[in-house]
Design a protein around this motif. Structure first.
Motif, short mmCIF file in Angstrom:
data_model
loop_
_atom_site.label_atom_id
_atom_site.label_comp_id
_atom_site.label_asym_id
_atom_site.label_seq_id
_atom_site.Cartn_x
_atom_site.Cartn_y
_atom_site.Cartn_z
N SER A 407 45.20 1.94 4.30
CA SER A 407 44.15 1.30 5.10
C SER A 407 43.52 2.31 6.06
O SER A 407 42.29 2.33 6.23
CB SER A 407 44.72 0.12 5.88
N ALA A 408 44.35 3.15 6.66
CA ALA A 408 43.83 4.12 7.63
C ALA A 408 42.93 5.14 6.95
O ALA A 408 41.87 5.50 7.49
CB ALA A 408 45.00 4.83 8.32
N PHE A 409 43.30 5.59 5.77
CA PHE A 409 42.46 6.57 5.08
C PHE A 409 41.15 5.95 4.60
O PHE A 409 40.10 6.59 4.67
CB PHE A 409 43.22 7.21 3.92
N VAL A 410 41.22 4.71 4.12
CA VAL A 410 39.98 4.04 3.71
C VAL A 410 39.05 3.91 4.91
O VAL A 410 37.83 4.10 4.81
CB VAL A 410 40.30 2.66 3.10
N ALA A 411 39.60 3.63 6.07
CA ALA A 411 38.77 3.49 7.28
C ALA A 411 38.15 4.81 7.71
O ALA A 411 37.14 4.83 8.44
CB ALA A 411 39.63 2.94 8.42
N GLN A 412 38.73 5.93 7.26
CA GLN A 412 38.18 7.23 7.64
C GLN A 412 36.92 7.59 6.85
O GLN A 412 36.14 8.45 7.27
CB GLN A 412 39.24 8.32 7.40
N VAL A 413 36.72 6.95 5.69
CA VAL A 413 35.59 7.33 4.84
C VAL A 413 34.25 7.22 5.57
O VAL A 413 33.44 8.16 5.51
CB VAL A 413 35.60 6.49 3.54
N PRO A 414 33.96 6.14 6.30
CA PRO A 414 32.65 6.08 6.98
C PRO A 414 32.49 7.13 8.09
O PRO A 414 31.36 7.37 8.53
CB PRO A 414 32.65 4.66 7.58
N LEU A 415 33.59 7.71 8.55
CA LEU A 415 33.52 8.69 9.63
C LEU A 415 33.33 10.12 9.14
O LEU A 415 33.16 11.03 9.96
CB LEU A 415 34.79 8.61 10.49
N LEU A 416 33.38 10.31 7.82
CA LEU A 416 33.23 11.67 7.29
C LEU A 416 31.82 12.19 7.59
O LEU A 416 30.82 11.52 7.31
CB LEU A 416 33.49 11.68 5.79
N ASP A 417 31.76 13.40 8.11
CA ASP A 417 30.48 14.01 8.46
C ASP A 417 29.72 14.42 7.21
O ASP A 417 30.32 14.79 6.19
CB ASP A 417 30.75 15.22 9.35
N GLN A 418 28.39 14.40 7.28
CA GLN A 418 27.58 14.79 6.11
C GLN A 418 27.89 16.22 5.68
O GLN A 418 27.87 16.54 4.47
CB GLN A 418 26.09 14.64 6.43
#
Length: 881
Positions: A407-418
């Motif tokens: 769950s924590a890693f899935v939540a990180q996806v939107p925070l990945l920088d371009q």
């Protein structure tokens, strides 16, 4: 006529493979935890071993239908690496596929991740790869992938894998299907929550910075007696997320890689400082080469915070168990972002497969939603499949930490920088990741300053991209040394290579103002006899051309801190070990100026004048001697045969007669029937006038017979491929000469492999400048010119692939090169063993000197055998062997 050498790759692969046999093979690989991105390859690997054939049932027991089916079974090979238990899961799925497709068998070769990084690309380049492979360097290897769109339901693949198919497509392809993601990954940190609880330190919940996490982790480590506060996998990929968070852009406005900005420097300095103050363990970054994970340190409770990625979840769920509580935390922040890196691994079909349709069937089976759901659920992987993304996956785990981590890693996806997405999609990101890893390690070790590392990283990246694309590197204007530097190079020549080298050095000096290279051209005997004494006294040159690679290796300089080690490993890999001191497996100590093969030359004009036909089959040494005597007598030529005065030239004929040179334990043992037989022939040929006494009995040390051959005084001359260049110039049209295959004995028809290398000397006062000379001469275009003009066979894998157009209009030289290349396949394994033996100089010198004494009547052959063994044993003892 310009002669283009062919069959090069086969030659070099054979040399490498036989050298490995000579050295007793490699160490057994152990599986390692793998990252989500590939690092560049370093060493050449042998092709994967074929599976043993199954025994056929007796004819009377096997029904005809079963026999026919067995004959029609297609065997596919899949190269696979594992982070956890996914090899077991994949094998289950393959068993199910085989049950549904009884005519297809899939052999699964599970290898260490470093094998995927380093060996697989070499196998693919040689056309010797598997049918399928699990890889992470999607763009870098895409040229080898098979388009399976003719064999699958393309609409299904596009609708479910669409966003990721481009990651595997070669440049310019917008519709092919080249593989499927086995998982998507996100990088990020794990913490040992139990240690935080024991230390009474609260885990932050907000946007905590990297500096704050480092300080908290140090507090926890100190309070609990934990070895280290933090660790990060040794890879530029894991470093990239934190660097982007600090503001690293990685690219300029035109999309070209531009590394050294304030954000990249800031994260680099933190990494160096954390190693200097003990926050991070030195063993991972400074004690390793290539990719190195820190997962075992985390599993063993030796680290508070571990920067890795989502692929670790499966194995942590299995290996940590209830030893401690662990959890994934959001990526720490910098002034620009709170980002990790996206990534993943893919299963790809390979275009050199002989069974594309069956490979397509297997890929299509594994890509089906129900099959991939099971794979992802059991492996705890995030699938790159849109249907599963929408439907969701019930992961098979009772470990709460694993479920929370997903769950924590899935939540990180939107925070990945371009920038992270741009960098992951960049086809040459491996160049950036490798250069980052290697140069920052040198800063950690104190071998480079941070400013020097920033310059070197950019240079490494530019050069790697140029090599991958075939474009020229636009070099920055060299920064001249603060004071003019004079380097001395000791060089010997077989022909005109001193002239060619001088031309190249003049070009280097023009491009590198402030560095002058003085070239001292000496006789080969000076290299053999005087140079070792100079080196032992610390009075040698800065660089030298040598042939006794193992015997002098203690004096060589490791230039790996000053050059692009990846380029050297990729292009000189099989031969770098020849120059490494005992125990060193990674240093760069020189480059081969040529590869050589020993063999005989004949004066074809004399054969024609005598009316004697040149043998075309496997003629023996005795037969060649008899024919050469006939030619010499018929034409009034002084001598029938000549051989350079060296135990190296004698060794090939001796091995052909059956000489083994070593006992079963690998110790040198000289006196056997084969060695005696060739020794007796050599003595007899001098006694009856077949050979000139002047070369062996009238000389000391090494003595060639090339001048006698050039002057038409010898019918047949035993020497080697290095003579081609000078014979092309010195003989001219005086007579027709040619190379003939090595004569045979009862055991073989072999010569000796060998070569000469240009090596840097470690006592130099100017290591950086010496390395700059070496790196210039090692570049593909420079070495191509050197080889073409000297008519040498280069030990450079890039040139092996592209070939060399030799600068000669002389048919004899072209034909001679072809014959010597063909002789490589005839070389005996004993010859490779002997050439690779670090104390072979002791054998060669004792052979030369004691057999000369027999020729002169000073020793009997029995006495010589005893003395040779004593000389060899003593020389090895004195050398510390």
């Amino acid at each position: 006529m310009r002669f283009k050498l062919t069959h090069y790759t086969r030659l070099l692969l054979l040399l490498a493979a036989l050298l490995l046999v000579a050295c007793g093979g490699g160490a057994t690989e152990t599986e390692e935890t793998a990252p989500a991105v590939e690092e560049a390859p370093a060493e050449e690997a042998a092709p994967a071993e074929e599976a043993p054939a199954e025994e056929a049932a007796p004819a009377e027991e096997a029904p005809a239908a079963e026999e026919a089916m067995a004959e029609d079974v297609v065997e596919l090979r899949m190269t696979w690496y594992s982070d956890g238990s996914e090899d077991v899961v994949m094998r289950d799925l393959l068993d199910r596929f085989e049950a549904e497709h009884p005519n297809i068998k899939v052999v699964m070769d599970v290898v260490a991740y470093n094998t995927i990084l380093e060996n697989l690309p070499i196998q693919l380049a040689a056309g010797e790869g598997p049918d399928l492979a699990r890889v992470t360097n999607l763009g870098g290897l895409s040229e080898y992938f098979l388009d399976i769109s003719p064999y699958v339901d393309t609409a299904y693949w596009e609708s479910n894998f669409g966003p990721f198919l481009n990651w595997m497509r070669p440049a310019g392809d917008t519709s092919g299907i080249y593989g499927m993601m086995t998982q998507l990954t996100v990088t990020g940190p794990y913490i040992n929550k139990t240690l935080f609880d024991q230390a009474g330190v609260e885990v932050p919940t907000g946007d905590t910075t990297w500096e704050e996490w480092a300080d908290l982790s140090r507090q926890v480590a100190e309070a609990t007696g934990t070895d280290f506060a933090m660790a990060m996998d040794r890879t530029g990929h894991r470093f990239a997320g934190p660097a982007i968070s600090q503001g690293a852009k990685y690219f300029d406005a035109n999309g070209n890689p531009a590394i050294a900005d304030d954000g990249f420097r800031a994260m680099s300095q933190m990494l160096v400082d954390w190693h200097a103050d003990g926050t991070m363990p030195l063993d991972v970054w400074a004690g390793s080469s290539g990719y190195a994970p820190a997962n075992e340190l985390f599993v063993n409770g030796q680290i508070v915070l571990y920067m890795s990625g989502s692929w670790q979840i499966g194995q942590f769920a299995s290996t940590i168990g209830d030893a401690f509580d662990w959890q994934v935390i959001p990526n720490p922040c910098g002034p620009a972002a709170c980002s990790g890196m996206p990534g993943g691994a893919a299963l790809v079909p390979l275009k050199d497969t002989e069974h594309p349709e069956e490979v397509g069937m297997l890929m299509d089976y594994l890509a089906q939603e129900d099959v991939l759901r099971e794979f992802s659920a059991r492996t705890l992987f995030i699938p790159g499949h849109l249907g599963l993304a929408e439907a969701g996956i019930a992961y098979e785990t009772d470990v709460e930490a694993a479920a929370n981590a997903l769950s924590a890693f899935v939540a990180q996806v939107p925070l990945l920088d371009q920038t992270a997405y741009d960098l992951q999609a960049y086809p040459f990101n491996f160049a950036i990741f490798n250069a980052t890893r290697d140069r920052l390690t040198q800063v950690i070790l104190g071998e480079l300053t941070m400013d020097e590392a920033m310059t070197r990283i950019q240079e490494d990246v530019d050069q790697a991209i140029a090599e991958a694309t075939g474009t020229a590197v636009v070099a920055a204007t060299p920064v001249p040394p603060a004071e003019p530097v004079e380097l001395r190079m000791t060089w010997y020549s077989d022909g005109t290579e001193d002239v060619v080298m001088r031309d190249l050095l003049d070009r280097f000096e023009a491009e590198n103002p402030g560095i002058t290279v003085v070239m001292d051209v000496v006789a080969y005997n000076t290299i053999l006899e005087n140079l070792p004494i100079q080196l032992a006294a610390g009075e040698g040159p800065d660089l030298a051309r040598v042939t006794n690679l193992g015997g002098l290796s203690e004096y060589f300089l490791d230039i790996s801190p000053y050059v692009n080690a990846g380029y050297w490993e990729d292009n000189f890999g099989p031969f770098l070990n020849w120059m490494r001191p005992a125990g060193d497996t990674s240093g760069i100590y020189g480059m081969m100026t040529q590869l050589t093969v020993t063999g005989p030359y004949i004066n074809k004009t004399l054969f024609d004048q005598a009316g004697v036909e040149v043998p075309t089959e496997d003629a023996t040494w005795e037969e060649w001697a008899e024919l050469s005597r006939q030619v010499a007598e018929a034409t009034g030529t002084d001598f029938a045969l000549a051989m350079d005065r060296t135990g190296h030239r004698f060794a090939g004929p001796a091995i052909s007669q059956g000489a083994m040179y070593f006992d079963a334990d690998g110790n040198p043992v000289i006196d056997d029937e084969g060695f005696r037989a060739m020794s007796q022939l050599l003595v007899d040929w001098h006694a009856d006038g077949t050979m000139p006494l002047d070369v062996w009995a009238g000389s000391s040390g090494y003595a060639p017979a090339n001048e006698m051959f050039v002057n038409g005084q010898v019918v047949m001359y035993m020497s080697g491929s290095w003579q081609i260049g000078q014979f092309a110039n010195t003989i001219g049209d005086a007579f027709d000469w040619q190379v003939v295959p090595n004569p045979c004995g009862p055991a073989a028809c072999t010569g000796m492999p060998g070569g000469a290398a240009l090596v840097p000397i470690k006592d130099t006062a100017h290591p950086a400048e010496v390395a700059r000379v070496m790196d210039f001469l090692a570049q593909e275009d420079v070495l191509r010119e050197f080889s073409a003009r000297t008519l040498f066979i280069p030990g450079h894998l890039g040139l092996a692939a592209s070939g060399v157009e030799y600068d000669t209009d002389l048919a004899a030289a072209s034909n001679a090169l072809s014959v010597f290349v063909a002789q490589v396949g005839e070389l005996s394994p004993v010859a490779f063993d002997l050439q690779a033996y670090p104390f072979n100089f002791a054998i060669f010198n004792a052979t030369r000197d004691r057999l000369t004494q027999v020729i002169l009547g000073e020793l009997t052959l029995d006495e010589a055998m005893v003395r040779i063994q004593e000389d060899v044993d003593q020389a090895i003892a004195e050398a510390g062997g």
